[in-house]
Design a protein around this motif. Structure first.
Motif: not given
Length: 208
Positions: A50-54, A56-59
């Motif tokens: 899974l890749k996400m922006n920063w 989205e990654s934090y959440n």
């Protein structure tokens, strides 16, 4: 007052037995944290698919009871580096840190404080193309930090959120660590001892 001290020592002895059991149970729990696994001395979770922006990654990390990863020493960074190399994960990874509030001053989003440890890649951070978020990447098999645009999609490295060890009377006994419990006990007995000065020993601690 002698009786008071004797009772205090007995109580501390009982507490030590309880604390040992509590510590064992707490360690047993942390050895089985899912989906976090122990890497070095800390617990991490990396979803390689899974890749996400920063943001989205934090959440995402928060939803699992963690935070975006941060490291406090070279040893912690090296442990992550060895894990990533062993897994042959070829990607960039989000870390906890940004300079969104003030350019050039990277702080932990979790604590709001400056990063405890950093190891930047050469000529970084450089803020090219409005790079405000912290990532780590393998450069010649060495895990180093870099600033990058927060909207880039990377893999998140989540770190297990340690239980709150802040000593508070509002917390239940089982939600406090041994140090907090002992501190509260000592403070309570000190208050009782202070009150004893204004009353008779016979009244407070009858001997028959």
């Amino acid at each position: 007052m002698v009786n008071f001290l004797q009772r205090f020592l007995v109580f501390l002895n009982i507490y030590s037995i309880f604390a040992d059991g509590y510590s064992f149970n707490n360690d047993e729990h942390t050895e089985n944290i899912h989906p976090f696994i122990k890497i070095g001395s800390k617990y991490y979770f990396i979803n390689e698919l899974l890749k996400m922006n920063w943001f989205e990654s934090y959440n995402y990390c928060r939803s699992y009871g963690g935070e975006l990863a941060s490291v406090e020493s070279h040893e912690e960074l090296l442990a992550l580096q060895n894990y990533i190399l062993a897994r042959k994960i070829e990607s960039r990874f989000w870390f906890d840190g940004n300079d969104l509030a003030e350019e050039g001053k990277f702080v932990s989003h979790t604590t709001g404080r400056p990063l405890i440890f950093n190891k930047w890649s050469q000529n970084n951070p450089n803020n090219v193309n409005n790079e405000d978020c912290l990532e780590v990447n393998l450069y010649n098999k060495e895990l180093l930090m870099n600033d990058i645009n927060c909207n880039v999609e990377n893999i998140a490295i989540c770190k297990y959120r340690e239980p709150n060890t802040h000593c508070s009377g509002k917390n239940s006994l089982m939600n406090q660590n041994e140090v907090c419990i002992l501190r509260n006990l000592v403070e309570s007995f000190a208050q009782v001892g202070h009150r004893c000065k204004s009353c008779s020993q016979a009244f407070m601690f009858p001997t028959s």
